[in-house]
Design an enzyme around this catalytic site. Structure first.
Site, PDB file in Angstrom:
ATOM      1  N   ARG A   1     -25.016  10.380   4.637  1.00 24.69           N
ATOM      2  CA  ARG A   1     -23.716  10.831   5.139  1.00 24.69           C
ATOM      3  C   ARG A   1     -22.599  10.684   4.108  1.00 24.69           C
ATOM      4  O   ARG A   1     -21.504  11.202   4.269  1.00 24.69           O
ATOM      5  CB  ARG A   1     -23.370  10.077   6.434  1.00 24.69           C
ATOM      6  CG  ARG A   1     -24.271  10.456   7.589  1.00 24.69           C
ATOM      7  CD  ARG A   1     -24.253   9.441   8.724  1.00 24.69           C
ATOM      8  NE  ARG A   1     -25.132   8.310   8.466  1.00 24.69           N
ATOM      9  CZ  ARG A   1     -25.362   7.312   9.337  1.00 24.69           C
ATOM     10  NH1 ARG A   1     -24.753   7.323  10.515  1.00 24.69           N
ATOM     11  NH2 ARG A   1     -26.178   6.326   9.024  1.00 24.69           N
TER      12      ARG A   1
ATOM     13  N   THR B   1     -35.187   0.877   9.137  1.00 25.65           N
ATOM     14  CA  THR B   1     -34.822  -0.535   8.954  1.00 25.65           C
ATOM     15  C   THR B   1     -35.974  -1.473   9.343  1.00 25.65           C
ATOM     16  O   THR B   1     -36.098  -2.553   8.757  1.00 25.65           O
ATOM     17  CB  THR B   1     -33.571  -0.864   9.790  1.00 25.65           C
ATOM     18  OG1 THR B   1     -33.754  -0.356  11.123  1.00 25.65           O
ATOM     19  CG2 THR B   1     -32.319  -0.239   9.214  1.00 25.65           C
TER      20      THR B   1
HETATM   21  C1  UD1 Z   1     -28.008   0.721  12.035  1.00 28.31           C
HETATM   22  C2  UD1 Z   1     -28.667   0.246  13.327  1.00 28.31           C
HETATM   23  C3  UD1 Z   1     -27.687   0.440  14.491  1.00 28.31           C
HETATM   24  C4  UD1 Z   1     -26.417  -0.321  14.205  1.00 28.31           C
HETATM   25  C5  UD1 Z   1     -25.822   0.088  12.863  1.00 28.31           C
HETATM   26  C6  UD1 Z   1     -24.693  -0.845  12.497  1.00 28.31           C
HETATM   27  C7  UD1 Z   1     -31.079   0.652  13.158  1.00 28.31           C
HETATM   28  C8  UD1 Z   1     -32.205   1.548  13.531  1.00 28.31           C
HETATM   29  N1  UD1 Z   1     -29.873   1.024  13.558  1.00 28.31           N
HETATM   30  O1  UD1 Z   1     -27.791   2.138  12.124  1.00 28.31           O
HETATM   31  O2  UD1 Z   1     -28.271  -0.045  15.694  1.00 28.31           O
HETATM   32  O3  UD1 Z   1     -25.490  -0.078  15.237  1.00 28.31           O
HETATM   33  O4  UD1 Z   1     -26.803  -0.002  11.813  1.00 28.31           O
HETATM   34  O5  UD1 Z   1     -24.027  -0.471  11.326  1.00 28.31           O
HETATM   35  O6  UD1 Z   1     -31.313  -0.361  12.513  1.00 28.31           O
HETATM   36  N2  UD1 Z   1     -31.988   0.778   5.109  1.00 28.31           N
HETATM   37  C9  UD1 Z   1     -33.072   0.358   4.380  1.00 28.31           C
HETATM   38  N3  UD1 Z   1     -34.254   1.026   4.521  1.00 28.31           N
HETATM   39  C10 UD1 Z   1     -34.397   2.067   5.382  1.00 28.31           C
HETATM   40  C11 UD1 Z   1     -33.292   2.489   6.138  1.00 28.31           C
HETATM   41  C12 UD1 Z   1     -32.087   1.808   5.989  1.00 28.31           C
HETATM   42  O7  UD1 Z   1     -32.993  -0.596   3.600  1.00 28.31           O
HETATM   43  O8  UD1 Z   1     -35.511   2.613   5.446  1.00 28.31           O
HETATM   44  C13 UD1 Z   1     -30.707   0.053   4.948  1.00 28.31           C
HETATM   45  C14 UD1 Z   1     -29.554   0.903   4.499  1.00 28.31           C
HETATM   46  O9  UD1 Z   1     -29.444   0.882   3.081  1.00 28.31           O
HETATM   47  C15 UD1 Z   1     -28.359   0.252   5.155  1.00 28.31           C
HETATM   48  C16 UD1 Z   1     -28.940  -0.387   6.400  1.00 28.31           C
HETATM   49  O10 UD1 Z   1     -30.331  -0.459   6.199  1.00 28.31           O
HETATM   50  O11 UD1 Z   1     -27.792  -0.759   4.342  1.00 28.31           O
HETATM   51  C17 UD1 Z   1     -28.619   0.387   7.658  1.00 28.31           C
HETATM   52  O12 UD1 Z   1     -29.122   1.686   7.569  1.00 28.31           O
HETATM   53  P1  UD1 Z   1     -28.332   2.935   8.164  1.00 28.31           P
HETATM   54  O13 UD1 Z   1     -29.154   4.142   7.947  1.00 28.31           O
HETATM   55  O14 UD1 Z   1     -26.935   2.948   7.669  1.00 28.31           O
HETATM   56  O15 UD1 Z   1     -28.366   2.571   9.728  1.00 28.31           O
HETATM   57  P2  UD1 Z   1     -27.342   3.053  10.867  1.00 28.31           P
HETATM   58  O16 UD1 Z   1     -27.664   4.450  11.246  1.00 28.31           O
HETATM   59  O17 UD1 Z   1     -25.965   2.760  10.463  1.00 28.31           O
HETATM   60 CA    CA Z   2     -25.005   1.991   8.573  1.00 30.60          CA
END
Ligand code: UD1
Ligand code: CA
Length: 422
Positions: free
Chosen positions: A16, A79
């Site tokens: 995004r 995550t």
């Molecule tokens: C996530 C949460 C959501 C919460 C929100 C808060 C999940 C599924 N959702 O959503 O419930 O309300 O954060 O901000 O967890 N990342 C990895 N590996 C991956 C995917 C993501 O390391 O495969 C890291 C990203 O770099 C980031 C964090 O995890 O720092 C969160 O990922 P992001 O995609 O931003 O999750 P949200 O959609 O914000």
């Molecule tokens: Ca996030």
């Protein structure tokens, strides 16, 4: 807090953001958001965190401290998968696992401490940091059962209209009992709109197995804001700047207008210095006591203003030291210069430091007087109590001896300096 392991999730691309730079490297007040999270853990004196890297991991890794522990998530598939990867080096660890997200940089020590303490004291299997917000767009919503206990989290993308109305959200910061987390991760499946392994699914799994799921509600929800877009980035930057500026003012510095003082996170400023409006102070700048800075100035990396320096309006200063009681009050550019004490630099003066290949140095010694609109072509030295007439162009390597006044284009000695400033 010995028995706590910390995992920082930083593998995502940050779709995004629409950026070539990994999201976690986008800066707030001069520093990547990731580094705020790393420092937070350091300040808590728990075990060093394990950071999960993925997208452009080499680029991100360069920003980790040397001793930092990290793992690489091979496929960025959610995550849940990221946490699984981080647990590999923690195979034999038993205790509490704290999950932090590198895109949540405003979090404070107090909040984390409170969460961990609550989790341990209540012997919970999971404790979420929750928040109540009016416009919960983008966050996972907390689901509760008929007894008001937390029974799951539904992501925005998977929520129905009724669930979207829920204002209680998952900040993403969660404490887990390690054993329960291990068990739950095995059961997570990518059955959702994003086809990802959601860590948040661990909540309903642990609940269904009879685990104890608790929450701590954050007082100021902005502290837990996740940065997903450039809009979030701008808002978080503002909030971080506010914090930095408050700290600077508490240390005895006047910010005439804190809203337009853009000061890097690492800037040191001495007591009784006044920073006027519209001032940009970048990384690696030091300012002494009793200085006057701005309005409308940009101080770049490597700038040092010693005590009682005046650096006035419409100036750029870069990689330069200005010593005690030196004045440069009106527009100009100073780069790669070492300027002595009690020097006066007139309006419009410029150090021409770049010849197209190298950055060259200008040295101006104590009590020199640089006339308005002087151009100093570097490398060049200007002696003690030397003077340049208005509009002089001092050519490179044509060093001006002590006590000599020069004038013209190119500047030539015209007399001994009669100017007798003490
Ligand atoms: C996530 C949460 C959501 C919460 C929100 C808060 C999940 C599924 N959702 O959503 O419930 O309300 O954060 O901000 O967890 N990342 C990895 N590996 C991956 C995917 C993501 O390391 O495969 C890291 C990203 O770099 C980031 C964090 O995890 O720092 C969160 O990922 P992001 O995609 O931003 O999750 P949200 O959609 O914000
Ligand atoms: Ca996030």
């Amino acid at each position: 807090m010995k028995n706590v392991a910390v995992i920082i999730l930083a593998a995502g691309k940050g779709e995004r953001m629409k950026s070539d730079t990994p999201k976690v490297l986008h800066p707030l007040c001069g520093r990547p958001m990731l580094n705020y999270v790393i420092d937070l853990i350091r300040s808590l004196r728990i075990n060093p965190a394990i950071t999960v890297l993925g997208y452009k991991h080499q680029q991100v890794r360069a920003f980790l401290p040397k001793e930092a522990r990290f793992v690489i998530q091979q496929k960025i598939s959610g995550t849940g998968d990221a946490v699984k990867t981080a647990l590999i080096p923690l195979k034999n660890f038993k205790g509490t696992v704290l999950i932090l997200y590198a895109d949540i940089p405003l979090l404070t020590q107090e909040t984390i401490k409170k969460l961990i303490r609550y989790h341990i004291e209540n012997k919970a299997d999971v404790t979420l940091l929750s928040a109540k917000i009016d416009k919960p767009l983008g966050y996972g919503r907390i689901l509760r059962d008929e007894y008001d206990s937390i029974c799951g989290i539904v992501e925005e993308k998977d929520a129905d209209d009724f669930q979207k109305e829920i204002k209680e959200i998952n900040t993403g910061i969660i404490c887990f009992n390690k054993t329960k987390l291990d068990q739950a991760l095995k059961k997570i499946r990518p059955n959702n709109r994003k086809k990802e392994y959601y860590l948040t699914d661990a909540i309903s799994i642990i609940y269904k197995n009879g685990g104890l799921v608790e929450n701590v509600q954050i007082v100021d929800h902005q502290e837990a804001m996740g940065i997903n877009s450039r809009l979030d980035l701008a808002l978080a930057n503002k909030l971080m700047q506010k914090r930095i500026n408050e700290k600077i003012m508490k240390n005895g510095v006047t910010l005439v207008d804190p809203d337009t003082a853009f000061i890097s996170y690492d800037c040191l400023i001495g007591e009784d210095t006044v920073i006027y409006p519209f001032t940009v102070i970048e990384k690696n700048v030091k300012i002494g006591k009793h200085c006057s800075v701005g309005p409308f100035i940009r101080l770049r990396a490597g700038t040092v203003l010693e005590d009682s320096v005046t650096a006035g309006n419409f100036l750029e200063i870069s990689r330069s030291r200005l010593s005690f009681k030196t004045l440069i009050k009106h527009f100009g550019y100073i780069g790669d210069a070492r300027i002595g004490r009690f020097v006066n630099i007139g309006a419009g003066s410029v150090t021409a430091n770049y010849d197209g290949v190298n950055k060259n140095k200008t040295i101006i010694k104590d009590r020199a007087f640089i006339g308005s609109d002087t151009i100093m072509v570097a490398p060049v030295k200007i002696g003690k109590k030397a003077m340049t007439a208005a509009g002089s162009v001092v050519l490179k390597n044509r060093n001006i001896p002590d006590n000599i006044t020069v004038a013209g284009v190119p500047a030539k000695p015209i007399k001994k300096t009669s100017y007798n400033k003490k």
